[in-house]
Design a protein around this motif. Structure first.
Motif, PDB file in Angstrom:
ATOM      1  N   ILE A  76      -3.374  -5.408   4.622  1.00 34.28           N
ATOM      2  CA  ILE A  76      -3.292  -4.024   4.165  1.00 34.28           C
ATOM      3  C   ILE A  76      -3.057  -4.009   2.658  1.00 34.28           C
ATOM      4  CG2 ILE A  76      -2.025  -1.836   4.337  1.00 34.28           C
ATOM      5  CD1 ILE A  76      -1.362  -2.511   7.201  1.00 34.28           C
ATOM      6  N   ALA A  77      -3.805  -3.171   1.964  1.00 33.68           N
ATOM      7  CA  ALA A  77      -3.639  -2.984   0.524  1.00 33.68           C
ATOM      8  C   ALA A  77      -3.231  -1.541   0.271  1.00 33.68           C
ATOM      9  CB  ALA A  77      -4.938  -3.305  -0.207  1.00 33.68           C
ATOM     10  N   TYR A  78      -2.325  -1.342  -0.650  1.00 42.24           N
ATOM     11  CA  TYR A  78      -1.865   0.013  -0.964  1.00 42.24           C
ATOM     12  C   TYR A  78      -1.647   0.135  -2.459  1.00 42.24           C
ATOM     13  CZ  TYR A  78       2.685  -2.336  -1.181  1.00 42.24           C
ATOM     14  OH  TYR A  78       3.714  -3.195  -1.496  1.00 42.24           O
ATOM     15  N   THR A  79      -1.765   1.353  -2.978  1.00 39.62           N
ATOM     16  CA  THR A  79      -1.526   1.583  -4.394  1.00 39.62           C
ATOM     17  C   THR A  79      -0.028   1.522  -4.665  1.00 39.62           C
ATOM     18  OG1 THR A  79      -3.459   3.014  -4.509  1.00 39.62           O
ATOM     19  CG2 THR A  79      -1.897   3.145  -6.326  1.00 39.62           C
ATOM     20  N   ALA A  80       0.372   0.603  -5.535  1.00 39.50           N
ATOM     21  CA  ALA A  80       1.791   0.437  -5.869  1.00 39.50           C
ATOM     22  C   ALA A  80       2.143   1.057  -7.215  1.00 39.50           C
ATOM     23  CB  ALA A  80       2.160  -1.047  -5.871  1.00 39.50           C
ATOM     24  N   GLY A  81       1.156   1.526  -7.963  1.00 44.13           N
ATOM     25  CA  GLY A  81       1.378   2.133  -9.264  1.00 44.13           C
ATOM     26  C   GLY A  81       0.150   1.932 -10.126  1.00 44.13           C
ATOM     27  N   PRO A  82       0.089   2.572 -11.278  1.00 39.88           N
ATOM     28  CA  PRO A  82       0.968   3.671 -11.706  1.00 39.88           C
ATOM     29  C   PRO A  82       0.610   4.955 -10.963  1.00 39.88           C
ATOM     30  CG  PRO A  82      -0.711   3.219 -13.364  1.00 39.88           C
ATOM     31  CD  PRO A  82      -0.890   2.187 -12.304  1.00 39.88           C
ATOM     32  N   LEU A 102       2.366  -5.167  12.570  1.00 41.76           N
ATOM     33  CA  LEU A 102       1.204  -5.964  12.968  1.00 41.76           C
ATOM     34  C   LEU A 102       1.335  -7.430  12.587  1.00 41.76           C
ATOM     35  CD1 LEU A 102      -1.573  -3.420  11.872  1.00 41.76           C
ATOM     36  CD2 LEU A 102      -0.821  -3.893  14.214  1.00 41.76           C
ATOM     37  N   ASN A 103       2.383  -7.760  11.835  1.00 41.77           N
ATOM     38  CA  ASN A 103       2.620  -9.133  11.370  1.00 41.77           C
ATOM     39  C   ASN A 103       1.441  -9.663  10.549  1.00 41.77           C
ATOM     40  OD1 ASN A 103       4.179 -11.472  11.061  1.00 41.77           O
ATOM     41  ND2 ASN A 103       3.233 -12.458  12.847  1.00 41.77           N
ATOM     42  N   ILE A 104       0.991  -8.827   9.610  1.00 43.65           N
ATOM     43  CA  ILE A 104      -0.086  -9.217   8.703  1.00 43.65           C
ATOM     44  C   ILE A 104       0.386  -8.999   7.265  1.00 43.65           C
ATOM     45  CG2 ILE A 104      -1.956  -8.773  10.330  1.00 43.65           C
ATOM     46  CD1 ILE A 104      -2.385  -6.047   9.011  1.00 43.65           C
ATOM     47  N   PRO A 105      -0.233  -9.667   6.290  1.00 39.00           N
ATOM     48  CA  PRO A 105       0.203  -9.519   4.901  1.00 39.00           C
ATOM     49  C   PRO A 105      -0.188  -8.172   4.310  1.00 39.00           C
ATOM     50  CG  PRO A 105      -1.732 -10.919   5.000  1.00 39.00           C
ATOM     51  CD  PRO A 105      -1.319 -10.665   6.423  1.00 39.00           C
ATOM     52  N   ALA A 106       0.590  -7.735   3.338  1.00 35.62           N
ATOM     53  CA  ALA A 106       0.292  -6.517   2.583  1.00 35.62           C
ATOM     54  C   ALA A 106       0.410  -6.814   1.095  1.00 35.62           C
ATOM     55  CB  ALA A 106       1.231  -5.384   2.972  1.00 35.62           C
ATOM     56  N   VAL A 107      -0.403  -6.121   0.289  1.00 34.16           N
ATOM     57  CA  VAL A 107      -0.368  -6.346  -1.153  1.00 34.16           C
ATOM     58  C   VAL A 107      -0.417  -5.010  -1.876  1.00 34.16           C
ATOM     59  CG1 VAL A 107      -2.892  -6.597  -1.332  1.00 34.16           C
ATOM     60  CG2 VAL A 107      -1.415  -7.642  -3.061  1.00 34.16           C
ATOM     61  N   GLY A 108       0.421  -4.859  -2.900  1.00 34.82           N
ATOM     62  CA  GLY A 108       0.405  -3.672  -3.746  1.00 34.82           C
ATOM     63  C   GLY A 108      -0.654  -3.813  -4.819  1.00 34.82           C
ATOM     64  N   VAL A 109      -1.477  -2.800  -4.978  1.00 36.47           N
ATOM     65  CA  VAL A 109      -2.609  -2.825  -5.914  1.00 36.47           C
ATOM     66  C   VAL A 109      -2.318  -1.916  -7.102  1.00 36.47           C
ATOM     67  CG1 VAL A 109      -5.061  -2.239  -6.189  1.00 36.47           C
ATOM     68  CG2 VAL A 109      -4.260  -3.367  -4.096  1.00 36.47           C
TER      69      VAL A 109
END
Length: 341
Positions: A76-82, A102-109
């Motif tokens: 999962i990718a999500y907007t972390a800023g700005p 879901l026990n999967i990685p996530a990354v802030g974009v």
């Protein structure tokens, strides 16, 4: 790898699914334009609450469109800023919660990295290195791009960004919200020879930009028209045309300097303002003269969307980058701080 992307930095809720083998699978977008229109601009608290209401139904809708289940997701990718802190937290909280369940990685974009890489969603992709002009409501930047996460800021706006200047010009002319498209559409009816607006900071060396003075010049021109009893719709159209041409010409001059300075001949133009007709015309003409190439996202990916976040996040997840549960959003965040992929 199948990645869910979530965008919630401001006033649009975007969700998308990107497959690193097949490309973009599907995307959905909900805009809060009508919600904020009566206030003449984005109200942060209302934006945050609307993201909370819309995110879960949009995620379910997007998965259904893709004929996928949550169990099919690999990241999962999500907007972390700005962006607006409350709006960012709405998306980040949902993304991190899903990733944990879901026990999967996530990354802030980084939101602007998403815009910068949006042309990579097209069949004809720019090759590194290139110059990127990022123009949106909150940013006007010129960047040298040598790879994902390898960014060098060459020029920035010292005050109002180009998109912000468009919105403020629309407001002072009484055109309503959102201002950028309204100014652009009215400019089509304008006489290009009636007014000649200044091109800010082109007589100074360097690649920094400023559009607050241009906005003031527009206001003074409109006030003078009212004093002359010439505050007509045609005058508004003529002012919009002069304003738009000044912004586009300024961006063209700055991009030409950047290309010459870095000895490059590929230009990427991204962000909400990259949809503007006059700006595209000026920059296309520049690259034709230089026998170079210009790349843009498709119009639906110029404004905020989940597809660009899913793509950018997928590249970082493929490289093994992710965040733990102690996530944080970053309302102010420099592109140059990002790790390379």
């Amino acid at each position: 790898m199948i990645v869910l992307g979530i965008e919630s930095s401001c006033d649009e809720t975007g969700v998308a699914i990107y497959d690193t083998d097949k490309g973009l699978v599907t995307h959905t977008l909900y805009t809060q334009m009508a919600l904020h229109a009566e206030y003449g601009g984005v109200v942060p608290e209302l934006a945050s609450r609307d993201h909370i209401r819309k995110l879960t139904p949009l995620i379910q809708q997007t998965l259904k469109q893709a004929n996928l289940d949550q169990s099919n997701l690999n990241g999962i990718a999500y907007t972390a800023g700005p962006g607006l802190i409350g709006a960012l937290l709405a998306g980040a909280s949902v993304a991190r919660s899903m990733a944990f369940a879901l026990n999967i990685p996530a990354v802030g974009v980084h939101h602007m990295e998403g815009h910068l890489l949006a042309p990579m969603l097209e069949q004809q992709q720019p090759q590194f290195p290139f110059i990127c002009l990022l123009v949106s409501g909150g940013h006007s930047m010129i960047i040298r791009v040598d790879g994902i996460g390898r960014y060098k800021l060459l020029g920035d706006t010292l005050d109002d960004a180009a998109g912000e200047a468009f919105d403020k010009t629309a407001k002072l002319l009484g055109l309503g919200y959102p201002g950028g498209p309204k100014v652009s559409n009215l400019a089509l009816q304008g006489n290009p020879d009636r007014y000649k607006f200044p091109r800010p900071m082109i007589d100074r060396p360097g690649l920094d930009m400023s559009f607050s003075g241009l906005k003031t010049y527009t206001l003074n021109t409109w006030n003078q028209a009212k004093k002359d009893n010439d505050a007509t719709e045609q005058t508004k159209a003529d002012i919009c045309r002069a304003f738009e041409m000044a912004v586009a010409d300024t961006l063209r001059i700055k991009c030409k300097r950047a290309l010459e300075q870095e000895n490059l001949n590929r230009l990427v133009v991204s962000g909400g303002v990259s949809a503007n007709r006059e700006i595209r015309y000026q920059l296309d003409k520049l690259m034709q003269q230089r026998k170079g190439e210009a790349f843009y996202p498709r119009l639906e990916f110029c404004t905020d969307n989940g597809a660009m976040i899913a793509y950018a996040g997928a590249q970082r997840l493929l490289a093994g980058q992710s965040q733990d549960l102690n996530f944080a959003t970053t309302p102010r965040w420099s592109l140059e701080e990002l790790p390379a992929v």
